[in-house]
Write an enzyme that holds these catalytic residues in place. Structure first.
Site, PDB file in Angstrom:
ATOM      1  N   ASP A 194       0.906  -0.930   0.011  1.00 54.04           N
ATOM      2  CA  ASP A 194       0.230   0.464  -0.062  1.00 54.04           C
ATOM      3  C   ASP A 194       0.803   1.056   0.340  1.00 54.04           C
ATOM      4  OD1 ASP A 194      -2.256  -1.751   0.187  1.00 54.04           O
ATOM      5  OD2 ASP A 194      -2.571  -0.527   2.198  1.00 54.04           O
ATOM      6  N   HIS A 239       3.828  -2.365   3.232  1.00 53.91           N
ATOM      7  CA  HIS A 239       3.701  -0.957   2.561  1.00 53.91           C
ATOM      8  C   HIS A 239       5.416  -0.370   2.239  1.00 53.91           C
ATOM      9  CE1 HIS A 239       0.761  -0.711   6.082  1.00 53.91           C
ATOM     10  NE2 HIS A 239      -0.143  -0.163   5.319  1.00 53.91           N
TER      11      HIS A 239
END
Length: 227
Positions: free
Chosen positions: A34, A197
């Site tokens: 992400d 992430h």
């Protein structure tokens, strides 16, 4: 979501069965990233994935795609899938439904434009690429927070909502690399969708943990697939 909720709550799976949290594919793991694309971080992830012949899914912030289109196109050219993560990393709980949907569309416009550019390059015979057009529009809400009204509208517009089975909490500065790795290996199983992430905040843990996760599941003969 509470920081101690590493595994996606079973009650939410039952309430929202159409939201993807796990794939029923044996001996497979679904790595997702992400908040990118981010210079230095995302290319490092891509280099490492290539070493293991691993495919993943990147949930991109529209503004970052706009700022770093060359990295976004590299994600596509190397055979990974991408999803929408809003244009400005919005918290759905704190945003009106109309403003939220508008922000998702703003991100989609940039994402679609860059996909089309990559597809033209693919067909131009200037170079070969692994990019194949996606048939499903993937969306993951930042922070995992989305109102039911927002989710319904996105579904009506053809988006598949993707949550997770396991979240690494790699972005938590108080979490050690060992704790981050334990979060993943203790809770993941066949078909798990795992959240990392590709952000600067997460890189301290990511650069230590991701190679170990890839090696661990490679030794178990698992495949790393994109959604």
């Amino acid at each position: 979501m509470n920081k101690f909720l590493v595994k996606y709550p079973s009650v939410l799976r039952r309430l929202y069965p159409r939201r993807w949290t796990k794939m029923e594919i044996p001996e497979s793991i679904y790595l997702t990233f992400d908040d990118g694309p981010i210079p230095e971080i995302t290319p490092w992830v891509l280099d490492l994935l290539k070493e293991y012949n691993a495919r993943a899914t990147f949930f991109c912030i529209g503004d970052n795609v706009k700022k770093h289109p060359e990295i976004f196109r590299r994600i596509l050219s190397e055979g990974h899938n991408v999803g929408n993560h809003t244009f400005n990393h919005l918290d759905g709980w704190k945003t009106s439904t109309s403003a939220y949907i508008e922000n998702v569309f703003k991100a989609e416009k940039v994402i679609t434009s860059e996909k089309n550019e990559e597809l033209q390059t693919t067909n131009s015979e200037l170079r070969t690429t692994n990019y194949k057009p996606q048939t499903t529009k993937l969306f993951r809400p930042p922070y995992g927070r989305i109102k039911n009204s927002q989710a319904r509208k996105l579904a009506n517009f053809g988006y598949q909502l993707v949550m997770w089975d396991v979240i690494s909490w790699d972005f938590d500065s108080e979490l050690t690399e060992e704790e981050c790795l334990k979060n993943i290996l203790k809770n993941s199983e066949e078909g798990s969708i795992i959240v990392f992430h590709d952000s600067r905040k997460a890189f301290k843990n990511l650069q230590k943990v991701l190679p170990q996760v890839l090696e661990y599941y490679e030794k178990k003969n698992f495949s790393f697939k994109s959604l």
